[in-house]
Each structure stands twice: as structure tokens, then as C-alpha cells.
Scaffold this motif. Structure first.
Motif: not given
Length: 123
Positions: A44-50, A102-105, A56-64
Motif C-alpha cells: 500500500e501507499r505509505e506517507g513518509i514525510s510532510c 494534518a490531512h496531508v500527513r 514544520n516537518t514530519y517523518y514516518a518512523d521508517s525514514v526518521k
């Protein structure tokens, strides 16, 4: 109408680095949150960063700790610097734009998608 075009994918060895770009045209990226997503074969598609319009930045644990997202509003471009790449990072990478970070994440509220760029991590 905003068009997003990803570039920078390719073949890289494990442990290597690569930077993906997401260039906007037709409209400014300034007021959009931009997310990077990936989809590996059979997964499935995975959100990895925003990144929010304010930076302000956000990262999935898989790429943090390995990936860094940034934006250059003057160039109307968002980047994803990827270090310490692993074979499991192999996927098609997409960028997407939406008004709410928040939604894009979470992968919804997306107004625009790019067509993707393929990354293969292999020796």
C-alpha cells in the motif's frame, strides 16, 4: 491549477544517498503543505514525510533520521534528501499538495498529486 513533477529517482546502492525534487508549476506551492509518499510493489501507499507551508516537518518512523524534507519557495520546489538508503526504500515516490498539513500527513485532503519517480536501492 497546480502541477507537481517529481524528479531525481534512479538506481542507488544500499547505504547511498539521493535527493528527490518536487517542482510545482501553474501555481505557487507557498500555501500548500507538501507530502512525500511511496508505494513499493505489492504494498500500500505509505506517507513518509510532510512539510507545512510554514516549514514544520514530519517523518514516518521508517525514514526518521535518514530522510530530510525541505522547501525552497523561491524555486517553487520541495526536496527529499535521502541518506543511508536501504533496499526496502525501493518504491515509486510521489509528492502531493494539500491545504491542511494534518490531512496531508495522513494521506487525505490531497488536492494535487505528481506522477511519481522510481527509486531502486540495490547492489
Amino acid at each position: 491549477q497546480l502541477e507537481l513533477v517529481e524528479s531525481g529517482g534512479g538506481l542507488v546502492q544500499p547505504g547511498g544517498s539521493l535527493t528527490l525534487s518536487c517542482a510545482g508549476s501553474g501555481n505557487t506551492l507557498d500555501y500548500y503543505a507538501i507530502g512525500w509518499f511511496r508505494q513499493a510493489p505489492g504494498k500500500e501507499r505509505e506517507g513518509i514525510s510532510c512539510i507545512s507551508y510554514g516549514g514544520n516537518t514530519y517523518y514516518a518512523d521508517s525514514v526518521k533520521g535518514r530522510f530530510t524534507i525541505s522547501r525552497d519557495n523561491a524555486k517553487n520546489t520541495v526536496y527529499l534528501q535521502m541518506n543511508s538508503l536501504k533496499p526496502e526504500d525501493t518504491a515509486v515516490y510521489y509528492c502531493a499538495a494539500g491545504v491542511s498539513v494534518a490531512h496531508v500527513r495522513e494521506g487525505y485532503g490531497i488536492d494535487y498529486w505528481g506522477k511519481g519517480t522510481r527509486l531502486t536501492v540495490s547492489s
